[in-house]
Scaffold this active site. Structure first.
Site, short mmCIF file in Angstrom:
data_model
loop_
_atom_site.label_atom_id
_atom_site.label_comp_id
_atom_site.label_asym_id
_atom_site.label_seq_id
_atom_site.Cartn_x
_atom_site.Cartn_y
_atom_site.Cartn_z
N ASP A 25 80.25 29.61 8.97
CA ASP A 25 79.99 31.01 9.25
C ASP A 25 79.16 31.54 8.09
O ASP A 25 79.68 31.76 7.00
CB ASP A 25 81.32 31.76 9.39
CG ASP A 25 81.13 33.26 9.57
OD1 ASP A 25 79.97 33.72 9.62
OD2 ASP A 25 82.14 33.99 9.66
N LYS A 86 71.22 37.96 4.71
CA LYS A 86 71.19 37.77 6.17
C LYS A 86 70.42 38.89 6.86
O LYS A 86 69.80 38.68 7.90
CB LYS A 86 72.63 37.74 6.67
CG LYS A 86 72.81 37.29 8.10
CD LYS A 86 74.29 37.17 8.41
CE LYS A 86 74.54 36.71 9.83
NZ LYS A 86 76.00 36.58 10.05
N GLU A 183 78.27 34.06 17.01
CA GLU A 183 79.53 34.36 16.32
C GLU A 183 80.64 34.84 17.26
O GLU A 183 81.75 34.30 17.19
CB GLU A 183 79.27 35.37 15.19
CG GLU A 183 78.56 34.71 14.02
CD GLU A 183 77.82 35.67 13.11
OE1 GLU A 183 77.98 36.89 13.26
OE2 GLU A 183 77.08 35.19 12.24
N ASP A 205 82.68 42.33 17.31
CA ASP A 205 82.46 41.61 16.05
C ASP A 205 81.63 42.46 15.09
O ASP A 205 80.40 42.52 15.19
CB ASP A 205 81.74 40.28 16.38
CG ASP A 205 81.46 39.44 15.13
OD1 ASP A 205 81.75 39.89 14.01
OD2 ASP A 205 80.94 38.32 15.29
#
Lengths: 622, 175
Positions: A25, A86, A183, A205
């Site tokens: 992850d 990210k 994810e 999420d």
């Protein structure tokens, strides 16, 4: 976990050790690596027993630091300490509405920004590769061997450029990417298999910097994503930033230095985390200017200053429900993923929207990595006898081409199940037109300028014809990673052009050369060893696959065919013992060649089997 | 690997009928994907991986075409050489064009007005009309009245477009 491994001593006399595979992850704030051990997914901690790796990279005077050491440099050296990288993946400077929130010296480059650091100019891909490399080293130390492969997770709402950038980073980190996995889907796998759930689930999420909402149907071992929506620039970071702004305003401070900004953002994060369990929290800091902040933030104030962020997450929820043509009442459960979902105001808003308390029985920080580990284990070929689940995922954004007048022609609609191939015919609009420019875009808007430009290429050599006579068939192929390849073919002449939408973020050749040099310098000593290891892993893989194929369907072959395959297998085995990588590669290629027809017939048998079962079922129905 | 010359109905082992049991399609779809999905071949050789990708993509394409009522009708017509949406094929019944024009005007009126609450009501009407038209389409296909079915498909595509536009407008209002 209810994943039983049934050992049948007769069926597998020489039980091979499972191939080492991990799920990663790669988060905005924290990253994790997990694996499946004895049928149970577990997170692999570092030497100090800490499961999380802060996604922070420090380019220091004495080398590169990743994780906790980098975190320690955050306040003292903000411009060389990269956090939340990210958010920069596959993004140009113009895409970053919040660029000024970062203290970095950005360099604009076609497609993706670069960052000027003490160690030189770095791309977000290279910075992410540092984080991934650190996780790979951790996993290899913990598992005691080279990894056969990894599943790396990405936000479901990541577009093609962001996915490709992530895959490139993994490659630079020396990882064999088995799959890019969304994810929320990863979380659904971990959650669904753990609870043997059936029905329609929403996965909410909220990570450090991205928000995804996926709707999945879980039935008889099939995880089918019905729709996904999200925001790739909305996450826990934004809640920290709201507290930071509130603190500056309340204390009556003007703009502060990058170093003080970092300090205050860290304090803001602490305050946010405190408010998960407390009604109020102190926020105390001494700035480099000597100014001192001594504030108290209440849960009520925090809820008020973040209300717009919370409601912003509900827009994608509504969109996904609309796309799936579902009413909110149709949802059987809501799974919470990502550390940011610990905030009480989020829990409350989600419970209110769905009319039920959300499910939080798996650690929201770990659930994505655990799900990725479960899929990695299966993809690496360690599927247990009774493990028969299947994952059907979708692309988050429509893919299309620019047509006359700057408009978008959608070829593959959003939420289409992948992999998928779609073709459409176009024609010339001028007499004698001999070339056609293709501009591949991703997004929902009608105007090309409002969509994301992925790639441009040209089909040349079209023989001169009157306008509208040429028939150009453009094919979009999206693989199981959600990555796009486009090809174009003029039907009457067979002229072709193709592109894998790889250079979407505009890497210049010089960049690629420099990145290669860097990565070689990085691992100068073990470069050759690594290449050999990789080939050996691939050889082991195909040997294993061939052996199980022969065991299962050997009856499809006649004696000469069987002998040919056996000979090729022997060659690979012999060369595996040696150290000649090229000889081994050639043997693997030869084995691939002689098993191609066998593979096709095996798949035929699988398909026939699937339908035979079906026909019986259908007869019973009628 | 799957047979690419098969039509979509044969691929799923279904009779080539417009009206069928959606659960049967879902079950066949899942069974086929279990056999060909790339995840099943991730540790196989390169050739097998490529065949899995192509087969799985084909199964998805077929499933999506048959699952959607209008897509299924369009596909059934294409099996008979009729391209329902061909550009050359612009003749639509006058009465439909009339209705379409009225709908667009109503939409513009609502959208330019201050009170946009009418959008949802308009969407409901469009969806009801589409449902009625879908039933008509089914009857025509079952009766093998191909040209009449083609007209219904064209009308339905218009309605779908209007519904999509309305949804976008409503979504924009929501925030």
């Amino acid at each position: 976990m209810a994943l039983l491994q049934i050992a049948e001593p007769d069926a597998a006399p020489a039980a091979r050790p499972p191939r080492l595979a991990v799920g990663i992850d790669l988060g905005t704030t924290n990253s994790l690596v997990a694996t499946v051990r004895h049928g149970i997914p577990v997170v692999l901690p570092d030497a100090e027993g800490r499961p999380l790796l802060p996604s922070i990279v420090h380019f220091g005077a004495h080398g590169v630091g990743v994780g906790y050491p980098a975190q320690d440099a955050l306040v003292a050296d903000p411009q060389n300490t990269i956090v939340s990288v990210k958010r920069l993946m596959g993004r140009g400077l113009a895409d970053l509405s919040d660029a000024r929130r970062f203290p970095y010296r950005f360099i604009d480059a076609p497609g993706m920004v670069k960052i000027e650091t003490r160690a030189g100019v770095r791309t977000p891909v290279e910075v992410s590769a540092e984080i991934l490399r650190s996780l790979r080293v951790r996993a290899e130390a913990s598992l005691g061997g080279a990894l056969a492969g990894a599943v790396v997770t990405v936000p479901a709402y990541f577009d093609d450029a962001q996915r490709q950038a992530t895959k490139d980073a993994a490659g630079q980190a020396g990882l064999n990417v088995l799959r890019l996995l969304n994810e929320p889907t990863a979380a659904a796998i971990a959650y669904g298999l753990d609870n043997a759930s059936e029905g329609i689930y929403a996965v909410y999420d909220l990570g450090g910097g991205t928000f995804d909402l996926s709707l999945l149907k879980l039935s008889r071992g099939v995880f089918e994503v019905l729709a996904t929506a999200g925001d790739t620039a909305l996450g826990g970071d934004d809640f920290d930033h709201r507290i930071y702004c509130w603190a500056l305003e309340t204390a009556g401070l003007g703009p502060v230095s990058p170093s003080d900004t970092r300090l205050l953002l860290l304090k803001a994060r602490e305050a946010k985390e405190n408010l998960t369990a407390h009604a109020s929290t102190p926020l105390v800091a001494t700035l480099s200017t000597g100014e001192r902040l001594d504030l108290t933030l209440t849960a009520a104030t925090f809820t008020t200053i973040t209300a717009t962020l919370v409601s912003k997450t509900l827009q994608p929820v509504r969109k996904a429900l609309r796309d799936a043509k579902l009413a909110v009442e149709a949802i059987d459960g809501v799974v919470m993923v990502g550390g940011a979902t610990r905030m009480p105001q989020i829990q409350k808003a989600v419970a209110q929207f769905f009319g039920m308390p959300p499910l939080t029985n798996l650690d929201p920080d770990q659930v994505v990595a655990l799900g990725a580990a479960i899929q990695a284990n299966v993809l690496a070929g360690n599927r247990a006898e009774d493990e028969d689940w299947l994952l059907l995922d979708v692309i988050p954004l429509s893919l299309g081409l620019e047509t006359m007048g700057g408009l978008t022609e959608k070829i593959v609609p959003r939420n289409a199940t992948i992999p998928i191939t779609k073709a459409q015919e176009f024609t010339t609009f001028k007499d004698g037109q001999t070339a056609m420019a293709m501009h591949v875009v991703q997004g929902e808007r009608e105007r090309v300028s409002d969509c994301r430009s992925l790639a441009r290429f040209e089909l040349r050599g079209i023989p001169p014809m009157v306008a509208g006579a040429a028939r150009i068939r453009v094919t979009f192929q999206i693989d199981a990673d959600g990555l796009l390849a486009v090809s174009a073919r003029e039907q009457t002449t067979g002229i072709e052009a193709a592109i894998t939408v790889k250079p979407s973020y505009g890497l210049a050749d010089t960049d690629i050369a420099r990145m290669l040099e860097d990565s070689q310098a990085h691992a100068a000593a073990d470069m050759a060893v690594r290449a050999l290891t990789e080939t050996q892993v691939e050889a082991q893989r195909i040997l294993g696959a061939t052996r199980s194929a022969l065991d299962a369907d050997g009856d499809l072959l006649d004696a000469p065919q069987k002998a040919e395959i056996d000979a090729a297998v022997s060659t690979v085995r012999e060369r595996l013992a040696g150290t000649d990588r090229h000889a081994l590669q050639a043997a693997v290629a030869a084995l691939n060649r002689v098993t191609a027809d066998f593979a096709a017939r095996r798949m035929d048998r699988g398909v026939a089997g699937a339908l035979t079962g079906r026909r019986v079922d259908l007869l019973a129905r009628d | 690997m799957i047979d690419f010359s098969q039509d979509y109905f044969s691929l799923f082992g279904l009779p080539p009928r417009y009206r069928f049991d959606p659960a049967a399609l879902d079950a066949a779809y899942h069974a086929l994907q279990r056999a060909v999905h790339p995840d099943r071949y991730a540790s196989a050789g390169e050739t097998e991986r490529r065949m899995a990708l192509q087969s799985s993509a084909r199964v998805n394409e077929a499933y999506q075409a048959l699952k959607d009522p209008v897509g299924r009708a369009q596909y059934m017509l294409s099996l008979r050489g009729i391209d329902a949406l061909a550009e050359t094929n612009t003749a639509l019944p006058m009465e439909f064009l009339q209705r379409e024009l009225e709908r667009r005007e109503a939409m513009d009126a609502v959208q330019s007005g201050v009170d946009r609450s009418g959008l949802a009501a308009l969407l409901d009407t469009v969806r009801r009309d589409a449902a009625t038209l879908e039933a008509t389409l089914a009857d025509r296909l079952e009766a093998q009245e191909w040209n009449a079915a083609r007209d219904a498909v064209r009308e339905l595509r218009f309605l779908t477009k209007v519904a999509d536009d309305l949804e976008v407008a409503i979504a924009a209002d929501e925030g």
